[in-house]
Design an enzyme around this catalytic site. Structure first.
Site, short mmCIF file in Angstrom:
data_model
loop_
_atom_site.label_atom_id
_atom_site.label_comp_id
_atom_site.label_asym_id
_atom_site.label_seq_id
_atom_site.Cartn_x
_atom_site.Cartn_y
_atom_site.Cartn_z
N CYS A 152 0.81 -1.22 0.00
CA CYS A 152 0.00 0.00 0.00
C CYS A 152 0.84 1.28 0.00
CB CYS A 152 -0.95 0.00 1.19
SG CYS A 152 -0.19 -0.47 2.75
N HIS A 245 -2.06 6.90 3.69
CA HIS A 245 -0.64 6.78 4.03
C HIS A 245 0.11 8.02 3.55
CE1 HIS A 245 -1.39 2.89 5.43
NE2 HIS A 245 -0.76 2.14 4.54
#
Length: 364
Positions: A152, A245
């Site tokens: 990710c 993120h």
């Protein structure tokens, strides 16, 4: 594009739920099969799953019966396309079984990302790597194959790096991540561990990020992957953010680059233009000029959660330039990445044709 039936492995988890959210009413794909662990099999999906997303669970999905997570356990016809949201250890066992059964396994797992014949793909970055499925034994024997999407954090990072590597070459990369708790799944990180805290360790995350970037930005030569010749150093941290993120990046180029040239490289980066892929963002890399951006709360849903937002571009006294990149970890970093890979495979003709409908005789 005719709609194709698809199935989801690991359907009750957080990434499985994202698959359902993104595929519900998708113009090309239709969910007809859901599978999960033994404790969920035989239950309706609504009873088996603790739905955690911000859109309602579709009624017809809630009423579907969760199937065994093996191809021979399918009730009715097993779909050709299987989206897999499995833990790595389970994926190592199950994904080859589905590929051997003739399925196109579009995986979010890390189990086969670095395999010598399995493409690790972000379509805007290395869509040509999809040709490597033709070398897989499953493809030759049954028509099945495995395609993976990256970690990710790697996805947002390589989206920002690809146009810079193409224009200037990259000698070295330093990246420090601040990763959302949803990346750990549900229930994930205990609240007493993460609230008011930063956890400077995510098992295997730094290793994945470092090696996957080299494969993603590499090339194919002589039928084999050739890794990008660059040094990557990663620090990975878990922070008390729900989704999104954030990564602080410093890079050293092989050729000198000005700020204007870097901004132009990002602005002009649109390799999927004209392909009309439903999940692809119009602008995969979006620059935000505000001095305190990007921020997860404000920027994670750009491009429907599929764009990477970059900001704070400035000179680096240690390397050459530094910036911040943000991406949605369970959309662009997981389920959305796999759905986009499937769309590209459909465009390339690497999915089985839709079976024609059986004509119904009409008595006159």
């Amino acid at each position: 594009m005719e709609r194709r039936n698809v199935g989801i492995l690991g359907a009750t988890g957080m990434v499985g739920q994202r698959f359902i959210q993104l595929l519900h009413n998708h113009p090309w794909f239709n969910i007809t099969w859901l599978a999960a662990s033994d404790r969920s099999q035989g239950k309706t999906y609504g009873d088996a799953c603790k739905w955690k997303l911000d859109t309602p669970l579709p009624k017809h999905i809630a009423e579907m019966i969760v199937q065994p997570n093996v191809p021979e356990g399918a009730t009715g016809e097993l779909p050709h396309i299987i989206f897999a949201a499995l833990d790595s250890d389970i994926a190592k066992e199950l994904e080859p079984k589905f590929a051997a059964s003739g399925c196109a396994v579009i995986s979010n797992s890390s189990a086969f990302r670095m395999a010598a014949d399995v493409p690790l793909v972000v379509p805007e970055v290395n869509g040509d790597h999809l040709d490597m499925i033709e070398q897989q034994s499953w493809r030759k024997e049954s028509g099945g194959y495995i395609v993976t999407n990256p970690n990710c954090s790697a996805i947002g990072l390589v989206l920002a790096l690809k146009p810079l590597e193409t224009k200037f070459g990259i000698e070295s990369i330093f990246v420090s991540t601040m990763q959302a708790v949803s990346g750990a799944g549900y229930p994930g990180v205990p609240s007493l561990d993460i609230l008011g805290n930063v956890i400077p360790f995510i098992k295997n995350e730094e290793e994945k990020l470092q090696e996957e970037v080299a494969k993603l930005l590499g090339t194919i030569r002589g039928g084999a992957f050739e890794m990008l010749d660059t040094k990557v150093s990663a620090h990975c941290n878990r922070v008390a953010v729900e989704d999104g993120h954030t990564e602080c990046v410093s890079i050293k180029f092989k050729k000198k680059a000005t700020r204007e040239e870097i901004l132009a490289a990002w602005a002009e980066f649109d390799p999927l233009h004209g392909q009309h892929l439903p999940t692809a963002p119009d602008n995969p890399v979006q620059f935000e000029d505000a001095p305190d951006r990007p921020q997860p709360r404000l920027d994670r849903m750009r491009g429907g959660g599929m764009a990477a937002t970059v900001g704070r571009l400035r000179e680096c006294p240690l390397l050459d330039w530094k910036f911040v990149v943000l991406s949605h970890n369970t959309i662009r970093g997981a389920a959305g990445a796999a759905v986009l890979n499937a769309e590209v495979l459909a465009r390339l003709g690497k999915l089985k044709p839709v079976k024609p409908a059986v004509p119904v005789a009409v008595l006159v």
